[in-house]
Motif scaffolding. Sequence first.
Motif, PDB file in Angstrom:
ATOM      1  N   ARG A   8      -3.397   5.392  14.045  1.00 16.86           N
ATOM      2  CA  ARG A   8      -3.547   4.357  13.019  1.00 16.86           C
ATOM      3  C   ARG A   8      -2.391   3.366  12.995  1.00 16.86           C
ATOM      4  O   ARG A   8      -1.973   2.892  11.924  1.00 16.86           O
ATOM      5  N   LEU A   9      -1.866   3.040  14.148  1.00 20.42           N
ATOM      6  CA  LEU A   9      -0.817   2.026  14.225  1.00 20.42           C
ATOM      7  C   LEU A   9      -1.433   0.635  14.082  1.00 20.42           C
ATOM      8  O   LEU A   9      -2.564   0.397  14.500  1.00 20.42           O
ATOM      9  N   PHE A  10      -0.663  -0.283  13.504  1.00 18.34           N
ATOM     10  CA  PHE A  10      -1.103  -1.678  13.435  1.00 18.34           C
ATOM     11  C   PHE A  10      -0.949  -2.298  14.825  1.00 18.34           C
ATOM     12  O   PHE A  10       0.175  -2.360  15.356  1.00 18.34           O
ATOM     13  N   TRP A  13      -0.910  -5.259  15.928  1.00 21.37           N
ATOM     14  CA  TRP A  13      -0.140  -6.498  16.030  1.00 21.37           C
ATOM     15  C   TRP A  13       1.356  -6.286  15.791  1.00 21.37           C
ATOM     16  O   TRP A  13       2.138  -7.227  15.837  1.00 21.37           O
ATOM     17  N   LEU A  14       1.763  -5.035  15.521  1.00 16.84           N
ATOM     18  CA  LEU A  14       3.178  -4.731  15.292  1.00 16.84           C
ATOM     19  C   LEU A  14       3.721  -3.879  16.426  1.00 16.84           C
ATOM     20  O   LEU A  14       2.999  -3.078  17.033  1.00 16.84           O
ATOM     21  N   THR A  15       5.004  -4.027  16.713  1.00 14.34           N
ATOM     22  CA  THR A  15       5.662  -3.190  17.714  1.00 14.34           C
ATOM     23  C   THR A  15       5.853  -1.779  17.161  1.00 14.34           C
ATOM     24  O   THR A  15       5.625  -1.521  15.973  1.00 14.34           O
ATOM     25  N   ALA A  16       6.302  -0.877  18.025  1.00 14.80           N
ATOM     26  CA  ALA A  16       6.568   0.496  17.591  1.00 14.80           C
ATOM     27  C   ALA A  16       7.546   0.514  16.420  1.00 14.80           C
ATOM     28  O   ALA A  16       7.306   1.164  15.388  1.00 14.80           O
ATOM     29  N   ALA A  40       2.073   6.843  21.311  1.00 14.99           N
ATOM     30  CA  ALA A  40       1.604   6.280  20.041  1.00 14.99           C
ATOM     31  C   ALA A  40       1.668   7.329  18.937  1.00 14.99           C
ATOM     32  O   ALA A  40       2.027   7.028  17.793  1.00 14.99           O
ATOM     33  N   GLN A  41       1.338   8.586  19.278  1.00 16.74           N
ATOM     34  CA  GLN A  41       1.394   9.639  18.269  1.00 16.74           C
ATOM     35  C   GLN A  41       2.840   9.934  17.877  1.00 16.74           C
ATOM     36  O   GLN A  41       3.116  10.283  16.729  1.00 16.74           O
TER      37      GLN A  41
END
Length: 254
Positions: A87-89, A91-94, A141-142
């Motif tokens: 559930r990362l955005f 359009w945003l970096t890590a 990503a996790q």
Amino acid sequence: MTAVVSEDVEIDHVSKHYAALPVLDDISLRIRAGEFVSVLGASGCGKSTLLRLIAGLDTDYTGEIRVAGDRVRDTSLQRGIVFQDHRLFPWLTAAQNVLAALRNAPLSLYEKRQAVAEHIALVGLEGFENAYPHQLSGGMAQRVAIARGLVNRPRVLLLDEPFGALDALTRARLQNELQRIWEHERITMVLVTHDVDEALYLGDRVVTMAPRPGRIKRIAEVNLPRPRDRADPRYVALRDQLLAGFGQPHTTQP
């Protein structure tokens, strides 16, 4: 990094219905401060619903849930949560994704950036701060999602099958990473999973749930040294006992 104060989670006679359908039936459990508890069960047993109640994402139930003695009435920065889908955005970096979790934190911008840097390092992603989600592997990503769940220094981290969508090798690596993070942070962790080996490898206790409606079937203490050795005869015997409780045959782990 400053140590986090961890507190007990108390679940007292919790029941939950969706319309007329009973989902959880009289769940009572005390999770000790700093403990790693695995909640194990097949799909439909209510384990993810229970996690949502602890998180405060759903307050329509009977019974009571308390964290550090305070009744759970809503979501809180003191309870972080990580889902199966990161559930990362996109359009945003890590780093920006982790920073977004600090939006309501009472910290200066400098303190927020320091916290983000510390937690990116904690999950082993230095050098990937400016990468976007599409540039990261599923496992990376996790890791960002775990950093985001921890960055507010919660008392409790709730994990809803966080490795369920990953391949076996990545899953095993992240299990080891999660164990390392837990040993470093010493906060209370509650992992929901349908994987017997994962529950046993990570948990101090394994809470097995039976379905329709969800209820606690068994609580097994895992008195084995860490890091766990999957070939240890004691580990194998306990895994077989847990598998037998589901009526499943023994399967060899990779």
